[in-house]
Motif scaffolding. Structure first.
Motif, PDB file in Angstrom:
ATOM      1  N   ASN A   6       0.926  -1.259  -0.036  1.00  0.00           N
ATOM      2  CA  ASN A   6      -0.084   0.023   0.077  1.00  0.00           C
ATOM      3  C   ASN A   6       0.968   1.353   0.015  1.00  0.00           C
ATOM      4  OD1 ASN A   6      -2.517  -1.149   0.339  1.00  0.00           O
ATOM      5  ND2 ASN A   6      -2.112  -1.675   2.367  1.00  0.00           N
ATOM      6  N   TYR A   7       0.879   1.790  -1.318  1.00  0.00           N
ATOM      7  CA  TYR A   7       1.508   3.109  -1.266  1.00  0.00           C
ATOM      8  C   TYR A   7       0.871   4.311  -1.010  1.00  0.00           C
ATOM      9  CZ  TYR A   7       4.914  -0.005  -3.355  1.00  0.00           C
ATOM     10  OH  TYR A   7       6.023  -0.948  -3.725  1.00  0.00           O
ATOM     11  N   GLN A   8       1.558   5.343  -0.231  1.00  0.00           N
ATOM     12  CA  GLN A   8       0.851   6.593   0.012  1.00  0.00           C
ATOM     13  C   GLN A   8       1.673   7.849  -0.342  1.00  0.00           C
ATOM     14  OE1 GLN A   8      -0.381   6.560   3.932  1.00  0.00           O
ATOM     15  NE2 GLN A   8      -1.820   5.126   3.804  1.00  0.00           N
ATOM     16  N   THR A   9       0.900   8.874  -0.832  1.00  0.00           N
ATOM     17  CA  THR A   9       1.517  10.123  -0.847  1.00  0.00           C
ATOM     18  C   THR A   9       2.116  10.863   0.634  1.00  0.00           C
ATOM     19  OG1 THR A   9      -0.320  11.656  -0.932  1.00  0.00           O
ATOM     20  CG2 THR A   9       0.302  10.755  -2.732  1.00  0.00           C
ATOM     21  N   GLY A  11       1.009  13.290   1.998  1.00  0.00           N
ATOM     22  CA  GLY A  11      -0.642  13.509   2.382  1.00  0.00           C
ATOM     23  C   GLY A  11      -1.378  12.380   3.001  1.00  0.00           C
ATOM     24  N   GLY A  12      -0.759  10.997   2.628  1.00  0.00           N
ATOM     25  CA  GLY A  12      -1.604  10.097   2.915  1.00  0.00           C
ATOM     26  C   GLY A  12      -2.558   9.346   1.994  1.00  0.00           C
TER      27      GLY A  12
END
Length: 89
Positions: A6-9, A11-12
């Motif tokens: 699970n990749y996120q920026t 900012g989530g």
């Protein structure tokens, strides 16, 4: 995600990296913008002689394993020569 991560920026927000799959040599005219932009040093320029004997250049993938999937190379390409693909498991 196809690779189980699970990749996120920052900012989530969810983010899927798309890795450079190919560069269309018929579209690329070797300006080098993508090569200069790639902080991972995945790209290079290759010289070749066209049908009329003129030296030309085209971008090539020199180190695909270093690609982080940011797609910056495709964003700066005015000829839209790049294709991208998510990493499969």
């Amino acid at each position: 995600m196809s690779d189980g991560q699970n990749y996120q920026t920052f900012g989530g927000f969810p983010w899927t990296p798309l890795y450079v799959e190919a560069i269309d040599k018929d579209k690329c005219f070797g300006c080098g913008r993508c090569v200069k932009l790639c902080v991972q040093k995945c790209l290079g320029l290759e010289s070749f002689e066209d049908d009329e004997g003129t030296e030309r250049h085209t971008a090539i993938i020199v180190n695909k394993d270093q690609c982080i999937g940011c797609q910056s190379c495709g964003s700066i390409c005015v000829r839209k020569a790049y294709t991208f693909k998510a990493k499969s498991a």
